[in-house]
Design a protein around this motif. Sequence first.
Motif, PDB file in Angstrom:
ATOM      1  N   GLU A  84       0.810  -1.224   0.000  1.00 25.44           N
ATOM      2  CA  GLU A  84       0.000   0.000   0.000  1.00 25.44           C
ATOM      3  C   GLU A  84       0.840   1.270   0.000  1.00 25.44           C
ATOM      4  O   GLU A  84       0.402   2.305  -0.478  1.00 25.44           O
ATOM      5  CB  GLU A  84      -0.918   0.014   1.233  1.00 25.44           C
ATOM      6  N   HIS A 209      -6.533   5.374   5.680  1.00 22.51           N
ATOM      7  CA  HIS A 209      -7.524   4.883   4.717  1.00 22.51           C
ATOM      8  C   HIS A 209      -8.766   5.747   4.646  1.00 22.51           C
ATOM      9  O   HIS A 209      -9.637   5.508   3.815  1.00 22.51           O
ATOM     10  CB  HIS A 209      -7.903   3.443   5.054  1.00 22.51           C
ATOM     11  N   ALA A 238      -9.358   2.075  10.219  1.00 20.65           N
ATOM     12  CA  ALA A 238      -9.580   1.531   8.874  1.00 20.65           C
ATOM     13  C   ALA A 238     -10.514   0.333   8.900  1.00 20.65           C
ATOM     14  O   ALA A 238     -11.297   0.129   7.973  1.00 20.65           O
ATOM     15  CB  ALA A 238      -8.249   1.138   8.241  1.00 20.65           C
ATOM     16  N   GLN A 286      -9.845  -6.374   1.194  1.00 16.89           N
ATOM     17  CA  GLN A 286      -9.812  -4.960   1.598  1.00 16.89           C
ATOM     18  C   GLN A 286     -11.060  -4.179   1.179  1.00 16.89           C
ATOM     19  O   GLN A 286     -11.138  -2.976   1.406  1.00 16.89           O
ATOM     20  CB  GLN A 286      -8.560  -4.280   1.015  1.00 16.89           C
ATOM     21  N   ARG A 293     -14.898   3.859   3.741  1.00 16.01           N
ATOM     22  CA  ARG A 293     -14.355   5.155   3.309  1.00 16.01           C
ATOM     23  C   ARG A 293     -15.404   5.936   2.517  1.00 16.01           C
ATOM     24  O   ARG A 293     -15.599   7.139   2.705  1.00 16.01           O
ATOM     25  CB  ARG A 293     -13.091   4.932   2.456  1.00 16.01           C
TER      26      ARG A 293
END
Length: 397
Positions: A84, A209, A238, A286, A293
Amino acid sequence: MNQLSDRLNRLSPSATLLMSQKSNELKAQGIDVINLSVGEPDFNTPDHIKAAAIKAVEDNYSRYSPVPGYPALRQAIVEKLKKENGLEYTPAQISCANGAKQSVCNAVMAIVNEGDEVIIPAPYWVSYPEMVKLADGTPVIVPAGIEQDFKITPKQLEAAITPKTRALILCSPSNPTGSVYSKEELKGLAEVLAKHERIIILADEIYEHINYVGKHESIAQFAEIKDRVVIINGVSKAYAMTGWRIGFIAGPEWIVKGCNKLQGQYTSGPCSVSQKAAEAAYAGPQECVEEMRQAFERRKNLIVKLAREIPGLEVNDPQGAFYLFPKCSSFFGKKDGDHVINTATDLAMYLLEVGHVATVGGDDFGSPECFRMSYATSDENIIEAMKRIKEALSHLK
Ligand code: PMP
Ligand code: GLU
């Protein structure tokens, strides 16, 4: 008789946790309070993470773990940092703790001597200066107001540095402002820091995130300072795992070893079952992170729109985290009956008692002209809370 140590007598209680407690007390009395005070996702921990924890219990992960965390968790974090963030670390450069809060505190304790200065841009997360004080260090506050989107400039950083400067604590995306430093802005700060070899950079990336401008940028990406950057991150925000208490640092081995030594005498490794859950969070799918988000971004747009409709508030457009930090100083000197507003904390108390909305005054964030609202709550709560705030503020004359 107060028999607490001088060290504890110097320490302020956490304003975020205090307001949340006050709000819960009012709720327990049957008052319908909307809590925008504490910052934590309102989502449940995703199912695949919960399943990993259940399996860990069944598989008897019930004993002490290594102090810095299980090798498998540290490996999953190493891979996360590579994938990431494009950053290379070894498992020996990772140490897990009981939440990112302990990670920050470990790192501060590991490097700060009595009298050392630690630069903290304001607005700051309430716990940073208190942690520095616990380590007998001196917080050096560098203010950045709403007019500069709450971000410090390289020039301000340079001006704050002295021979005693030991560390900078940088939080991006920021709690309490939601501001995000761009790659260019970080580069500007890194260029200043490159000239001062004694300074350790504590980069709090816990809101990585929850970012509305695209890719997260870490200050650790700049080669000239990377060996002095300690990244702080964790699963709390996150993955909606605030109660599981897993955070980590990634940084130079000598600091990581120091944190392990401290933790070995103080708390030992963090909860074994939570570590297995965190491993599943980092190594597993993920999509859940992106879904949450997107919900935060939608809520951010909603709360910014509604807050901008309230006369007397000055509102920026945050680029990350889940906080809004409006300037409210136009209400200072005004009153409604017995309620006199002289500070942002007065305003927060007024909003709690009269509007039944819990927020946190900016005083404890080093920004006494603003107050903080966490929008990690439902659209309905945001709409109702902003209606109540608008109404309450309209009575201040
Ligand atoms: N850093 C910042 C900026 C935070 O807002 C929080 C939230 N409490 C933390 C660290 C600590 O997070 P954790 O729940 O992992 O201890
Ligand atoms: N980070 C959250 C907040 O700022 C949690 C509370 C705390 O740990 O201070 O509200």
